[in-house]
Design a protein around this motif. Structure first.
Motif, PDB file in Angstrom:
ATOM      1  N   GLN A 601     -13.464   5.779   6.110  1.00  0.00           N
ATOM      2  CA  GLN A 601     -13.521   7.233   5.944  1.00  0.00           C
ATOM      3  C   GLN A 601     -12.855   7.966   7.102  1.00  0.00           C
ATOM      4  OE1 GLN A 601     -14.363   8.760   3.368  1.00  0.00           O
ATOM      5  NE2 GLN A 601     -15.997   7.751   2.237  1.00  0.00           N
ATOM      6  N   ASP A 602     -12.756   7.324   8.276  1.00  0.00           N
ATOM      7  CA  ASP A 602     -12.146   7.968   9.441  1.00  0.00           C
ATOM      8  C   ASP A 602     -10.634   7.799   9.476  1.00  0.00           C
ATOM      9  OD1 ASP A 602     -14.951   6.859  11.435  1.00  0.00           O
ATOM     10  OD2 ASP A 602     -14.664   8.747  10.354  1.00  0.00           O
ATOM     11  N   LEU A 603     -10.061   7.172   8.459  1.00  0.00           N
ATOM     12  CA  LEU A 603      -8.620   6.922   8.467  1.00  0.00           C
ATOM     13  C   LEU A 603      -7.801   8.200   8.631  1.00  0.00           C
ATOM     14  CD1 LEU A 603      -6.258   4.920   8.109  1.00  0.00           C
ATOM     15  CD2 LEU A 603      -6.410   5.360   5.653  1.00  0.00           C
ATOM     16  N   PRO A 604      -8.074   9.299   7.882  1.00  0.00           N
ATOM     17  CA  PRO A 604      -7.246  10.512   8.064  1.00  0.00           C
ATOM     18  C   PRO A 604      -7.237  11.016   9.496  1.00  0.00           C
ATOM     19  CG  PRO A 604      -8.546  10.673   6.056  1.00  0.00           C
ATOM     20  CD  PRO A 604      -9.050   9.465   6.781  1.00  0.00           C
ATOM     21  N   ASP A 605      -8.409  11.001  10.170  1.00  0.00           N
ATOM     22  CA  ASP A 605      -8.461  11.470  11.563  1.00  0.00           C
ATOM     23  C   ASP A 605      -7.687  10.537  12.483  1.00  0.00           C
ATOM     24  OD1 ASP A 605     -11.885  12.620  11.215  1.00  0.00           O
ATOM     25  OD2 ASP A 605      -9.985  13.691  10.927  1.00  0.00           O
ATOM     26  N   ARG A 606      -7.793   9.221  12.257  1.00  0.00           N
ATOM     27  CA  ARG A 606      -7.098   8.269  13.118  1.00  0.00           C
ATOM     28  C   ARG A 606      -5.589   8.392  12.955  1.00  0.00           C
ATOM     29  NH1 ARG A 606      -7.424   3.461  12.089  1.00  0.00           N
ATOM     30  NH2 ARG A 606      -8.735   3.256  10.237  1.00  0.00           N
ATOM     31  N   VAL A 607      -5.144   8.539  11.723  1.00  0.00           N
ATOM     32  CA  VAL A 607      -3.702   8.686  11.492  1.00  0.00           C
ATOM     33  C   VAL A 607      -3.198   9.992  12.087  1.00  0.00           C
ATOM     34  CG1 VAL A 607      -1.935   8.922   9.718  1.00  0.00           C
ATOM     35  CG2 VAL A 607      -3.744   7.232   9.437  1.00  0.00           C
ATOM     36  N   SER A 608      -3.979  11.051  11.923  1.00  0.00           N
ATOM     37  CA  SER A 608      -3.591  12.342  12.499  1.00  0.00           C
ATOM     38  C   SER A 608      -3.480  12.253  14.018  1.00  0.00           C
ATOM     39  CB  SER A 608      -4.608  13.410  12.093  1.00  0.00           C
ATOM     40  OG  SER A 608      -4.267  14.663  12.639  1.00  0.00           O
ATOM     41  N   LYS A 609      -4.395  11.508  14.630  1.00  0.00           N
ATOM     42  CA  LYS A 609      -4.344  11.335  16.087  1.00  0.00           C
ATOM     43  C   LYS A 609      -3.087  10.577  16.501  1.00  0.00           C
ATOM     44  CE  LYS A 609      -6.996   9.480  19.989  1.00  0.00           C
ATOM     45  NZ  LYS A 609      -8.216   8.738  20.391  1.00  0.00           N
ATOM     46  N   MET A 610      -2.725   9.543  15.733  1.00  0.00           N
ATOM     47  CA  MET A 610      -1.490   8.797  16.029  1.00  0.00           C
ATOM     48  C   MET A 610      -0.273   9.712  15.975  1.00  0.00           C
ATOM     49  SD  MET A 610      -2.021   5.252  13.898  1.00  0.00           S
ATOM     50  CE  MET A 610      -3.502   4.251  14.059  1.00  0.00           C
TER      51      MET A 610
END
Length: 774
Positions: A601-610
């Protein structure tokens, strides 16, 4: 009328802002003077309603011309719109100078000629837009626009047309009075049809044109209504609304042509004919209680008839699509399911079973099939395959079983609920049945069969894993003449001590980000430009050399490294995208994400951080997912994909057509692209059924506002056929294989997409590379 981003005329840029301010001043001042309470005195004012009003109209035409001159691309639409606004303004000038001073003002007059000539120019502008767009969109979009426009016209006619045309006068006066609302209704109809062709996400310029036309029609109808009731006064709010409408139209040219506005979900697009029909029925009810003008009733009837036509058209297309899909899932020679059927129906059965339910996959191959073909001919070989298929049906066919011919003399049977013992019993029964003699061309033939068995619990079973394990088992059975063999780890090349060593080498290279990424360009059909590439992972083994994914992904999966591998590939791809971005080469990179990564579920935030860490625009990342992931947990998938889309990341469905191809998820989930699996392109020119399914899939994608990407394009004939069918993007060895970053940069320089940016891709515009799989 609309241009590509960044294309402006430098000679006008310097004076653009001051000229805009000068041209906007008269319309703004006049519009303010029409607000109740602001106007200094009542009645007609020559300064405000004469000079300033006329200057406001002509300023809007000049504003439109100014913005058109700033366009470096085609300007025909801008010139046409400027002329339409100027002609309309000239009608107002004629009325002020020649009609207003007369004690008995004639109607109609020469001013009405200018006002009415405005409509043909606008119609031509909209039709030019429609023609340019319609070539790659389904007729259903036209019908949606027609139904919606007729519904708006029916409501407008019911509300205002009766009072407007009820006024008495000469035949010329009645005809002129009737012409305005009639032309306004047609204008709304054409506007709705054009907007529907863009999936209700047109470029910004078209949004402004639509807003200006709607405001203009509202003011037009208000004026006619007030005139019929004797309540119209010069310089009132209606005059201000008119000027606002033409100013909005004046701003139309010069905007980028990218789609704008929120993407409507599939259900919203499909609800347009339904809501329009309800509106038409409401008009009928009101007419029964309070008789309306016949035009309103006629338009309501046209809505119902058009909606019925839309329903029949959709039913025909869906039926045809279903038939084509069924044909595409069937092996023509044997009548069994084909490889596509196995990849579609097996996940369906897996999704319906419990996680602890076993699933068995049997892969079988006829050992002496080549000898039959060589000795008795291909006709005898085909007859043998049909007999094998018949015996497989007799032994293995069941509701929880998929029997398919994968190609050549290779068959597969997937059965839900079969553990090792039942799977072995089924394999033995098949082996015994197929060993019985066949009569071919009067000759008794016995076909030896090798069967590999793979069994996994549904919770951890993936079709590629089952097929790989069954293939290993079948190869073991064939080389040792065992007949049947169930997969075990000790016979797997990677399951020995070498496998452990391989897993550790992979783990180290993944952690150190030493994986190799090759990039395959994706060619836009309309322009020939390459704006995006697909990242494909490779691994440099210290002894075996460069390995393709199929050679090491099984080790990654069983060693639990898939999530780490996906993260590494994503980070390395973003590093390369950032390097290209800083070098002035904004290439979007598509990355395939595994099901395990997409479950986070945290994938969108992690990708956005990258992306933020690399100062990289989100539009330069595309996420490719498989249909199987979408079907495992629809709600979780929707939440994660919506999170990615909200951050500006594009979403594509990879290998579309080989998995659980449900029309429901296309309607519900936030998706931008469909990537048609390359298996659909095999023998596309010779197989009319394959071509039909490709054409239907392209039409379906466009109806839902999606792009269609075809991968695995290997020859010019296939490229031309896909372009003619309306495919948006092509990818494959016809253009280039997957290349390392430095080789891709050289390839892009040699093939300079800008040199072909305006050339339609009816034939390949890039030099072809040697053929082979993409």
């Amino acid at each position: 009328m609309f241009v590509r981003r960044g294309q402006t005329r430098p000679t006008l840029t310097r004076w653009s802002l001051p000229l805009h301010a000068v041209l906007l001043s008269p319309p703004l001042v006049f519009a303010l003077s029409t607000i109740p309470g602001v106007r200094p005195h009542e009645g007609y004012s020559f300064l405000l309603d004469g000079l300033l009003n006329n200057l406001a109209y002509e300023s809007a035409a000049a504003l439109c011309l100014l913005r058109t001159l700033q366009i470096a691309g085609p300007r025909r639409g801008g010139y046409l719109l400027s002329a339409a606004l100027a002609v309309y303004g000239s009608g107002n000038v004629f009325w002020t100078i020649f009609v207003r001073p007369l004690p008995d003002q004639p109607y109609p007059s020469g001013a009405d000629v200018g006002f009415l000539l405005f409509y043909p120019s606008i119609f031509v502008s909209l039709i030019l837009l429609a023609q340019r767009r319609d070539a790659r969109h389904a007729r259903s979009l036209w019908l949606d626009g027609v139904v919606g426009g007729l519904a708006v016209g029916a409501v407008a006619a019911a509300a205002v047309i009766g009072p407007i045309v009820s006024a008495s006068g000469s035949w010329a006066a009645v005809a002129t009075t009737s012409a305005y609302p009639a032309l306004d209704l047609v204008l709304l109809l054409v506007l709705a049809a054009v907007l529907s062709l863009y999936g209700w996400r047109p470029p910004k310029g078209l949004w402004l044109l639509a807003a200006g036309l709607v405001v203009f029609v509202v003011a037009d109808l208000a004026y006619l209504f007030e005139t019929a009731q004797g309540t119209y006064t010069s310089g009132g709010p209606t005059d201000g609304v008119w000027v606002l409408g033409v100013v909005l139209m004046g701003f139309t040219p010069g905007w980028p042509s990218a789609p704008s506005g929120p993407r409507l979900p599939g259900w919203a697009l499909l609800s347009i004919p339904v809501l329009s029909t309800l509106v038409a029925l409401a008009v009928f009810v009101v007419d029964h209680l309070h008789p309306l003008h016949p035009v309103a009733v006629a338009l309501a009837a046209a809505v119902v008839l058009s909606a019925l036509g839309r329903l029949l058209f959709t039913f025909r297309e869906v039926t045809r699509l279903a038939e084509h899909r069924e044909l595409a899932m069937t092996d023509e020679l044997t009548g069994l399911g084909n490889r596509r059927a196995l990849y579609r129906r097996t996940p369906e059965l897996l999704a319906a079973a419990g996680p602890d339910t076993p699933v068995a996959l049997l892969l079988l191959d006829l050992d002496g099939f080549k000898e039959v073909n060589d000795s008795l001919g291909h006709q005898a070989g085909d007859s043998l395959l049909r007999d094998v298929a018949r015996r497989l049906r007799e032994v293995a066919d069941a509701p929880d079983t998929v029997v398919a011919r994968l190609g050549g003399d290779e068959f597969a049977i997937a059965r839900i609920g079969a553990g090792f013992a039942p799977a072995q019993e089924l394999a033995d029964a098949i082996h015994e049945s197929l060993m019985q003699a066949y009569t071919l061309e009067g000759v008794q033939v016995r076909a030896r069969t090798s069967i590999g068995i793979s069994v996994l619990p549904v919770g951890s079973a993936e079709l590629p894993t089952l097929l790989r394990q069954a293939d290993v088992a079948m190869y073991h059975a064939k080389t040792r003449h065992l007949g049947t063999f169930a997969y075990t780890v000790d016979v797997d090349e990677f399951a020995s001590g070498e496998r452990l060593e391989t897993a550790e080498l992979l783990r180290a290279d993944i952690a150190a980000r030493r994986l190799l990424l090759h990039y395959q360009p994706k060619v836009d059909v309309a322009t020939g430009a390459v704006d995006s590439v697909e990242a494909l992972v490779r691994w440099q083994h210290p002894r075996r050399g460069l390995l393709m994914p199929d050679a090491f992904l099984p080790v990654v999966e069983t060693a639990g490294l898939m999530e780490d591998l996906t993260r590494a590939v994503l980070e390395q791809a973003l590093d390369q995208a950032a390097a290209w971005w800083r070098a002035g080469r904004p290439l979007a990179i598509a990355v395939n994400l595994s099901a395990s990564s997409l479950g986070d579920q945290d994938l969108p935030d992690r990708v956005s951080k990258m992306l933020t860490e690399r100062q990289l625009p989100a539009r330069l990342l595309e996420i490719e997912i498989t249909e199987d992931f979408l079907m495992v947990d629809r709600e979780r998938a929707q939440g994660i994909l919506e999170g990615l889309r909200a951050r500006g990341i594009r979403i594509a469905v990879d290998d579309y057509g080989t998995g659980y191809s449900s029309l429901a998820y296309l309607r519900e989930l936030p998706i931008d692209d469909l990537k048609l699996d390359k298996s659909f392109l095999t023998d596309l020119m010779a197989d009319t059924r394959a071509l039909a399914i490709v054409q239907s899939t392209i039409m379906l994608a466009h109806s839902l506002g999606l792009r269609l990407v075809a991968e695995g394009v290997e020859d010019e004939a296939t490229s031309r056929e896909l372009a003619a069918a309306g495919c948006d993007v092509l990818q494959g060895w016809l253009y280039a294989k997957a290349l390392p970053a430095h080789e891709l940069e050289r390839w892009l320089t040699e093939h300079d997409p800008s040199a072909v940016a305006n050339r339609p891709l009816t034939t390949p515009v890039l030099t072809a590379s040697p053929g082979g799989p993409s």
